[in-house]
Design a protein around this motif. Structure first.
Motif, short mmCIF file in Angstrom:
data_model
loop_
_atom_site.label_atom_id
_atom_site.label_comp_id
_atom_site.label_asym_id
_atom_site.label_seq_id
_atom_site.Cartn_x
_atom_site.Cartn_y
_atom_site.Cartn_z
N CYS A 14 11.38 -5.90 -7.06
CA CYS A 14 10.24 -4.74 -6.17
C CYS A 14 10.36 -3.78 -6.25
O CYS A 14 9.55 -2.59 -5.76
N LYS B 177 8.03 -0.79 -6.42
CA LYS B 177 6.40 -1.20 -5.67
C LYS B 177 7.10 -0.28 -4.24
O LYS B 177 8.06 -0.17 -3.81
N ASP C 11 2.31 -0.41 -2.37
CA ASP C 11 2.05 -2.09 -2.38
C ASP C 11 1.14 -2.19 -1.04
O ASP C 11 0.92 -4.30 -2.05
N VAL D 43 -5.20 -3.69 -0.80
CA VAL D 43 -3.26 -4.31 -1.02
C VAL D 43 -3.71 -5.56 0.85
O VAL D 43 -3.59 -5.58 1.31
N LEU E 283 2.76 -10.14 -3.39
CA LEU E 283 2.85 -9.33 -4.27
C LEU E 283 2.44 -10.58 -4.86
O LEU E 283 1.03 -9.43 -6.06
N ARG F 244 0.61 -7.69 -8.33
CA ARG F 244 0.70 -6.85 -7.70
C ARG F 244 2.34 -6.93 -8.41
O ARG F 244 3.28 -6.28 -8.48
#
Lengths: 138, 307
Positions: free
Chosen positions: B36, B39, B96, B117, B301, B306
């Motif tokens: 991540c 993020k 995110d 999101v 995610l 994302r």
């Protein structure tokens, strides 16, 4: 008792006897300037007794609300003295701003302009629950 | 875009997948250390919480991500009267993914409806707390090797205990489950949970006020705290708070491999003397919570495009 036939308007028929006043109030018809007639305890072949609401105007009515109060009711649209549309109702799957959630812990109690939405949780029992907090309506 | 508001937003296949991913994270943490990177997780906590917020933040840091944090409505835009909907719209411009706790039931759903999101419900009043349930399920799986064929006793505040409602909802989807509901009469499991979950799925269950008598048959004992913040009336809270206190003496009647679980924080419902018993699993739940939140953040995610 004689109520003239309406030329242009809405007739809510086959309302369970005794529910007409409540439905009229929930639809906000008790506080409008429209000509509205509530006819109670009319003889009916199918129902024995029934209530009827006549609105002398082609106003829109909340069909979900009528279906929630009395799914057996029918809504007739009259134009130039002729029945142009007859709507049969059912218990709606979803109610938006028809009833309010009474749970003080629900987000609807404080969130500005959040619609009060209920889903039909049990069709047989006609039981509705708030989509936000699951509280049962009524 | 998928959010997690209620545990039933996940089907059993997805829960199995999250458990499998968590086990892989536990076995190979280095594989996930930068997953991540760049993020951001926003943690919006409008109600006091220590462990859940830290668990989310630790999970994101261990995935190599960053955290934006708001703790307490007094220090946030909520103090100025901003709605949950507007807060979600604004914060989703910065982050995110969002983890949110709020005292009002349904707040996380409102946030999800307005966010661009994914939103994770980190507790909405007494309603739902799905990531606690995921932590519970991972704990059961790691301790018992399965999520089916178990007799689960839930004890304490079954009326306002959101973790109990979610756990019953999730575990009643497994085969051969049985539930024993132990509570004072005033704090019984709400009828809608019984009707829409247990009765609807023909899951055997019974209610009792006597914990001692049911102890020998339990594979899992899930204790809960009587929560002061759920009562409008202090007198009711004081009368009910000491209804059940688990002690080593009471555990003598339990199976040798029974798991004692608790969502924490505890007050006095589990004696500190129980902590050394090998059946005490509540601190393992905390650790498992972090792992499965890592798995969940990755899943949401990825599904939002994302990652």
């Amino acid at each position: 008792m004689n109520i003239d036939a309406i030329q242009n308007g809405v007739v809510i028929d086959h309302i369970k006897a005794g529910s007409g006043m409540k439905l009229c109030s929930l639809l906000g018809l008790d506080s409008t300037d429209l000509s509205v007639a509530i006819i109670r305890n009319v003889n009916s072949r199918k129902m024995g007794k029934k209530d009827i609401i006549k609105i002398d105007s082609l106003t829109s009515v909340n069909l979900d609300l009528i279906g929630y109060v009395d799914p057996g009711a029918t809504v007739n649209i009259i134009r130039d003295g002729v029945l142009v549309k007859k709507l049969t109702l059912d218990t709606p799957d979803r109610l938006v701003n028809v009833i309010k959630c009474k749970n003080p812990r629900c987000i609807t109690s404080c969130e500005q302009e959040l619609p009060h939405v209920f889903r039909l949780a049990d069709r047989a029992k006609r039981e509705y629950r708030c989509i936000y907090c699951e509280t049962r309506a009524g | 875009m998928k959010s997690l508001i209620d545990i039933t937003d996940l089907d059993t296949g997805e829960i199995d997948g999250l458990i499998a991913d968590s086990l892989d994270i536990i076995a190979h943490p280095e594989k996930y250390a930068r997953v991540c990177e760049r993020k951001k997780l926003a943690t919006l906590f409008f109600e006091p919480s220590t462990r859940t917020r830290l668990s989310f933040e630790a999970a994101m840091y261990e995935l190599g991500g960053n955290v934006l944090s708001v703790a307490g409505s007094g220090t946030s835009s909520a103090a100025k009267g901003e709605s949950v909907a507007d807060t979600a719209r604004v914060v989703s411009c910065y982050a995110d993914i969002i983890a949110m706790r709020h005292p009002k039931e349904g707040a996380a759903l409102v946030a999800a409806m307005n966010s661009s999101v994914p939103v994770i419900n980190a507790g909405d009043g007494g309603h739902c707390h799905p990531t606690q349930t995921l932590a519970d399920l991972l704990t059961v799986y790691r301790e018992k090797g399965r999520l089916s064929g178990l007799t689960v006793g839930v004890c304490g505040d079954l009326k306002f205990g959101r973790t109990v409602h979610s756990l019953i909802g999730a575990m009643s989807r497994s085969d051969d489950m049985k539930f024993v509901l132990v509570s004072p009469a005033e704090l019984k499991l709400p009828s809608y949970v019984k009707n829409e979950t247990l009765k609807k799925r023909s899951i055997p269950y019974y209610q009792t006020e006597d914990l001692d008598s049911v102890m020998p048959e339990l594979d899992i004992l899930y204790m809960t705290r009587i929560q002061r913040e759920r009562f409008f009336n202090e007198e009711d809270y004081l009368r009910l708070r000491d209804s059940y206190i688990l002690t080593p003496e009471k555990l003598k009647r339990a199976k040798p491999d029974m798991c004692v679980m608790h969502p924490l924080p505890r007050v006095n419902e589990i004696s500190v003397a129980v902590d050394d018993d090998p059946r005490a699993c509540y601190f393992k739940q905390v650790l498992n919570g972090k792992y499965i939140r890592m798995a969940l953040i990755i899943k949401l995610l990825r599904e939002a495009g994302r990652l």
